[in-house]
Scaffold this active site. Structure first.
Site, short mmCIF file in Angstrom:
data_model
loop_
_atom_site.label_atom_id
_atom_site.label_comp_id
_atom_site.label_asym_id
_atom_site.label_seq_id
_atom_site.Cartn_x
_atom_site.Cartn_y
_atom_site.Cartn_z
N LYS A 176 0.83 -1.21 0.00
CA LYS A 176 0.00 0.00 0.00
C LYS A 176 0.87 1.27 0.00
O LYS A 176 0.57 2.24 -0.70
CB LYS A 176 -0.91 -0.04 1.23
CG LYS A 176 -1.64 1.23 1.57
CD LYS A 176 -2.70 1.61 0.56
CE LYS A 176 -3.36 2.92 0.96
NZ LYS A 176 -4.20 3.46 -0.10
N LYS A 245 0.79 11.32 5.86
CA LYS A 245 1.14 10.18 6.74
C LYS A 245 1.70 9.03 5.91
O LYS A 245 2.75 8.47 6.22
CB LYS A 245 -0.11 9.74 7.50
CG LYS A 245 0.02 8.39 8.20
CD LYS A 245 -1.34 7.71 8.43
CE LYS A 245 -2.04 7.37 7.15
NZ LYS A 245 -3.20 6.48 7.25
P1 NAD Z 1 -11.39 9.36 8.02
O1 NAD Z 1 -10.62 10.29 8.86
O2 NAD Z 1 -12.44 9.88 7.08
O3 NAD Z 1 -12.11 8.25 8.95
C1 NAD Z 1 -11.57 7.73 10.12
C2 NAD Z 1 -12.73 7.46 11.08
O4 NAD Z 1 -12.19 6.90 12.27
C3 NAD Z 1 -13.46 8.76 11.50
O5 NAD Z 1 -14.85 8.61 11.27
C4 NAD Z 1 -13.14 8.89 12.98
O6 NAD Z 1 -14.18 9.48 13.73
C5 NAD Z 1 -12.91 7.44 13.36
N1 NAD Z 1 -12.12 7.28 14.57
C6 NAD Z 1 -11.01 7.95 14.95
N2 NAD Z 1 -10.58 7.50 16.15
C7 NAD Z 1 -11.45 6.52 16.51
C8 NAD Z 1 -11.55 5.68 17.66
N3 NAD Z 1 -10.67 5.75 18.67
N4 NAD Z 1 -12.57 4.79 17.73
C9 NAD Z 1 -13.49 4.72 16.72
N5 NAD Z 1 -13.45 5.51 15.62
C10 NAD Z 1 -12.44 6.39 15.53
O7 NAD Z 1 -10.33 8.50 7.21
P2 NAD Z 1 -10.57 7.66 5.87
O8 NAD Z 1 -10.26 8.56 4.71
O9 NAD Z 1 -11.85 6.95 5.95
O10 NAD Z 1 -9.33 6.65 5.98
C11 NAD Z 1 -9.35 5.53 6.86
C12 NAD Z 1 -8.08 4.73 6.63
O11 NAD Z 1 -8.05 4.27 5.27
C13 NAD Z 1 -6.80 5.57 6.81
O12 NAD Z 1 -5.81 4.76 7.38
C14 NAD Z 1 -6.46 6.01 5.38
O13 NAD Z 1 -5.09 6.27 5.24
C15 NAD Z 1 -6.91 4.81 4.58
N6 NAD Z 1 -7.34 5.08 3.21
C16 NAD Z 1 -8.07 6.18 2.87
C17 NAD Z 1 -8.45 6.38 1.53
C18 NAD Z 1 -9.29 7.58 1.10
O14 NAD Z 1 -9.34 7.84 -0.13
N7 NAD Z 1 -9.94 8.32 1.98
C19 NAD Z 1 -8.10 5.44 0.57
C20 NAD Z 1 -7.39 4.31 0.94
C21 NAD Z 1 -7.00 4.13 2.26
#
Ligand code: NAD
Length: 308
Positions: A176, A245
């Site tokens: 990734k 990150k």
């Molecule tokens: P985001 O910030 O939109 O979502 C993260 C969620 O986690 C939020 O809703 C937040 O409230 C919740 N959260 C935080 N701390 C928490 C806790 N202690 N307990 C429960 N919930 C908690 O992030 P995202 O864009 O959905 O990304 C999630 C993961 O996937 C990340 O690691 C990111 O790098 C990866 N990712 C994101 C994308 C993208 O396009 N957005 C694509 C591939 C991978």
């Protein structure tokens, strides 16, 4: 008749919410948790049960998915602040599937810790953005024992195309990070190339059309410029802080294993600057604004009056 098993989902953000929705739509039962009430309400409206904590999810579900923002948050949710709070030690959990991007080193450490208490750890980051999460077209980069992969493959296919990239947790993360370094590079380098063309007098939409069938084609020019940057929407659904990150994790891990990343370091500096100037919550497509300001151009469709 066997009862449909309860699945768990923790982290209902840009990616987690649509992925959890797809599990519900595919007929699975789900218990979920997020710190944000509105995300929980949105999933409850689709039929999920909402738990009061990550631990409460793992007390109910045998297979638990995580989609959390950073390695620190993943660690905190797994370990808990106090012994009674983490996923470790919860009543039901047997398989932990981490869909987050956290880097290989923390994944290896967490996998050991979790496996020591009899929970299978499945390192399974995803790529394909919010659109891929909604449509079920993500790439799912799974690293775990083959038998675990085989028993999860049908479930992971709800999110998109599943790949078994290796037997050892951490390899999914390396896969990734390599992908996201390329994606971050394409984004930053494309912003420079398009800004150059615009300054010379080209229309960015015309540039995108040409590049898309030329040798410079990449996903930034294919998707991000036409959909989010040129229309000035900046709403692709991935935060600059999360992209940064991933880039910094890749640079650290490349340095630790002796792989030079001269291009990657320059890309890392641009993403640091984006987060410093526009904030970690800004959309990652806003990196184009950093380049625009320095170049003294705006990457937008040429108005008739601005066309020669
Ligand atoms: P985001 O910030 O939109 O979502 C993260 C969620 O986690 C939020 O809703 C937040 O409230 C919740 N959260 C935080 N701390 C928490 C806790 N202690 N307990 C429960 N919930 C908690 O992030 P995202 O864009 O959905 O990304 C999630 C993961 O996937 C990340 O690691 C990111 O790098 C990866 N990712 C994101 C994308 C993208 O396009 N957005 C694509 C591939 C991978």
């Amino acid at each position: 008749m066997t009862e449909t098993p309860m699945l768990g989902f923790i982290g209902l953000g840009n990616m987690g919410l649509p992925m959890a929705s797809r599990l519900l739509a595919a007929g699975h039962k789900l218990v979920a948790f997020d710190l944000r009430r509105e995300a929980c309400d949105a999933l409850a409206a689709q039929g999920a049960e909402i738990a009061t904590s990550p631990r409460a999810v793992a007390d109910r579900a045998k297979t638990v998915f995580l989609s959390l923002p950073t390695p620190q948050v993943v660690r905190a949710v797994i370990e808990g602040q106090h012994q009674a709070e983490g996923l470790i030690g919860a009543a039901s959990i047997k398989v932990l599937v981490d869909l987050s991007t956290t880097g290989a080193s923390i994944t290896k450490a967490l996998a050991q810790q979790v496996q020591a208490v009899g929970i299978r750890y499945v390192d399974s980051p995803v790529s394909g953005g919010v659109n891929g999460a909604v449509k079920g077209t993500l790439a799912v980069m799974c690293a775990c024992a083959r038998t675990d992969y085989e028993s999860l493959e049908a479930l992971l296919s709800v999110f998109g195309k599943a790949f078994h990239v290796g037997e050892t947790p951490g390899l999914g993360q390396s896969m990734k990070l390599a992908n996201n370094m390329l994606s971050a590079t394409a984004m930053a380098a494309s912003a420079e190339a398009i800004a150059f063309g615009v300054k010379q007098g080209l229309d960015p939409m015309v540039m995108a059309e040409v590049i898309n069938v030329s040798t410079g084609a990449n996903t930034a020019i294919r998707d991000k410029f036409p959909k989010a940057i040129i229309p000035r929407l900046f709403n692709f659904g991935f935060a600059s802080g999360l992209m940064n990150k991933d880039v910094q994790l890749c640079l650290q891990e490349a340095q630790a294993c002796g792989v030079p990343m001269a291009v990657g370091s320059a890309v890392g500096a641009i993403w640091n600057e984006t987060v410093e100037q526009l904030g970690a919550e800004s959309d990652f497509t806003e990196v184009a604004k950093i380049i625009e300001t320095k170049a003294g151009v705006v990457i937008e469709v040429k108005t008739p009056s601005s066309k020669e």
